[in-house]
Design an enzyme around this catalytic site. Sequence first.
Site, PDB file in Angstrom:
ATOM      1  N   PHE A 252      -5.626 -16.991  20.848  1.00  0.00           N
ATOM      2  CA  PHE A 252      -4.937 -16.833  22.241  1.00  0.00           C
ATOM      3  C   PHE A 252      -4.049 -17.889  22.581  1.00  0.00           C
ATOM      4  O   PHE A 252      -4.542 -19.098  22.454  1.00  0.00           O
ATOM      5  CB  PHE A 252      -6.115 -16.606  23.172  1.00  0.00           C
ATOM      6  N   VAL A 253      -2.932 -18.043  23.003  1.00  0.00           N
ATOM      7  CA  VAL A 253      -2.266 -18.957  23.299  1.00  0.00           C
ATOM      8  C   VAL A 253      -1.694 -19.237  24.707  1.00  0.00           C
ATOM      9  O   VAL A 253      -1.529 -18.235  25.422  1.00  0.00           O
ATOM     10  CB  VAL A 253      -0.797 -19.107  22.320  1.00  0.00           C
TER      11      VAL A 253
ATOM     12  N   ASP B 113       1.822  -8.833  21.213  1.00  0.00           N
ATOM     13  CA  ASP B 113       0.701  -8.767  20.725  1.00  0.00           C
ATOM     14  C   ASP B 113       0.229  -7.441  19.878  1.00  0.00           C
ATOM     15  O   ASP B 113       0.454  -7.219  19.079  1.00  0.00           O
ATOM     16  CB  ASP B 113      -0.282  -9.048  21.859  1.00  0.00           C
TER      17      ASP B 113
ATOM     18  N   LYS C   5       5.254 -11.537  34.062  1.00  0.00           N
ATOM     19  CA  LYS C   5       5.803 -12.970  34.422  1.00  0.00           C
ATOM     20  C   LYS C   5       6.169 -13.656  33.187  1.00  0.00           C
ATOM     21  O   LYS C   5       6.779 -14.603  33.134  1.00  0.00           O
ATOM     22  CB  LYS C   5       4.641 -13.489  35.105  1.00  0.00           C
TER      23      LYS C   5
HETATM   24  P1  IMP Z   1       0.685  -6.167  24.407  1.00  0.00           P
HETATM   25  O1  IMP Z   1       1.120  -4.886  25.056  1.00  0.00           O
HETATM   26  O2  IMP Z   1      -0.596  -6.061  23.512  1.00  0.00           O
HETATM   27  O3  IMP Z   1       1.884  -6.505  23.092  1.00  0.00           O
HETATM   28  O4  IMP Z   1       0.380  -7.545  25.221  1.00  0.00           O
HETATM   29  C1  IMP Z   1       1.652  -8.035  25.629  1.00  0.00           C
HETATM   30  C2  IMP Z   1       1.406  -8.950  26.848  1.00  0.00           C
HETATM   31  O5  IMP Z   1       0.038  -9.532  26.601  1.00  0.00           O
HETATM   32  C3  IMP Z   1       2.191 -10.280  26.803  1.00  0.00           C
HETATM   33  O6  IMP Z   1       3.437 -10.080  27.465  1.00  0.00           O
HETATM   34  C4  IMP Z   1       1.397 -11.172  27.424  1.00  0.00           C
HETATM   35  O7  IMP Z   1       1.546 -11.267  28.824  1.00  0.00           O
HETATM   36  C5  IMP Z   1       0.099 -10.828  26.896  1.00  0.00           C
HETATM   37  N1  IMP Z   1      -0.623 -11.492  26.100  1.00  0.00           N
HETATM   38  C6  IMP Z   1      -0.753 -11.092  24.687  1.00  0.00           C
HETATM   39  N2  IMP Z   1      -1.276 -12.089  24.025  1.00  0.00           N
HETATM   40  C7  IMP Z   1      -1.217 -13.166  24.726  1.00  0.00           C
HETATM   41  C8  IMP Z   1      -1.635 -14.587  24.405  1.00  0.00           C
HETATM   42  O8  IMP Z   1      -2.333 -15.342  23.146  1.00  0.00           O
HETATM   43  N3  IMP Z   1      -1.748 -15.552  25.399  1.00  0.00           N
HETATM   44  C9  IMP Z   1      -1.262 -15.246  26.787  1.00  0.00           C
HETATM   45  N4  IMP Z   1      -0.751 -13.772  26.987  1.00  0.00           N
HETATM   46  C10 IMP Z   1      -0.721 -13.028  26.116  1.00  0.00           C
END
Ligand code: IMP
Length: 186
Positions: A160-161, A111, A51
């Site tokens: 964390f944002v 992330d 989302k």
């Molecule tokens: P990844 O697969 O670790 O790159 O994570 C991607 C997903 O994790 C993003 O699309 C976000 O929904 C969630 N996410 C990662 N870091 C944050 C953060 O700092 N705040 C909120 N959601 C996050």
Amino acid sequence: MNQMQSIEEFTKRIKRILITEEEIKTAIAAAGKEIDKLYDGRPILLVSVLKGAFVFLADLCRAVSVPCEIGFMCAKSYYAGTTSSGVVQITMDLDQDVKDYHVVIVEDIIDTGRTLADVVKLLQGRTPLSLHVVTLLDKPSRRLVDFEADLSLFTIPDHFVIGYGLDCGEYYRNLPYIAEYAADGN
Ligand code: IMP
Ligand code: MG
């Protein structure tokens, strides 16, 4: 999920603003111009992975002038350990057959990189005309898989944002700015 108990609790977890509404607006206007230049009048399909990216997508689509369609998908990734297993479960798929499109994936934040690496692999397998990734935020220090967006609007440190589509426990998506989240409320 636990419901927020009070407006005081909600507010005290917004630690500090990292990126203002104005800064986001300026960066999106520039990103829209870059996308226009890259596609040079060709139609594109902007794909949001729900989302978190819905707010960014809503603003970015109004900053581009090339003809564009909008698509949504929901993806969940499953991992054992810290390396990508490449297992992505699509809980809601796109309506469009991407082989007819220049696809632009619009993401809120990269992330570890695992979700997007899997989604890109999946969509590449469907042989789109081209595929690019635009992300609002990038946390390169957290990367676990080798993945870079083609266009990244802001690089942020390992915080964390919340806000501008990004949640904590489903709250805070409606903040018009990006803020650091205070887990302890201080
Ligand atoms: P990844 O697969 O670790 O790159 O994570 C991607 C997903 O994790 C993003 O699309 C976000 O929904 C969630 N996410 C990662 N870091 C944050 C953060 O700092 N705040 C909120 N959601 C996050
Ligand atoms: Mg999220």
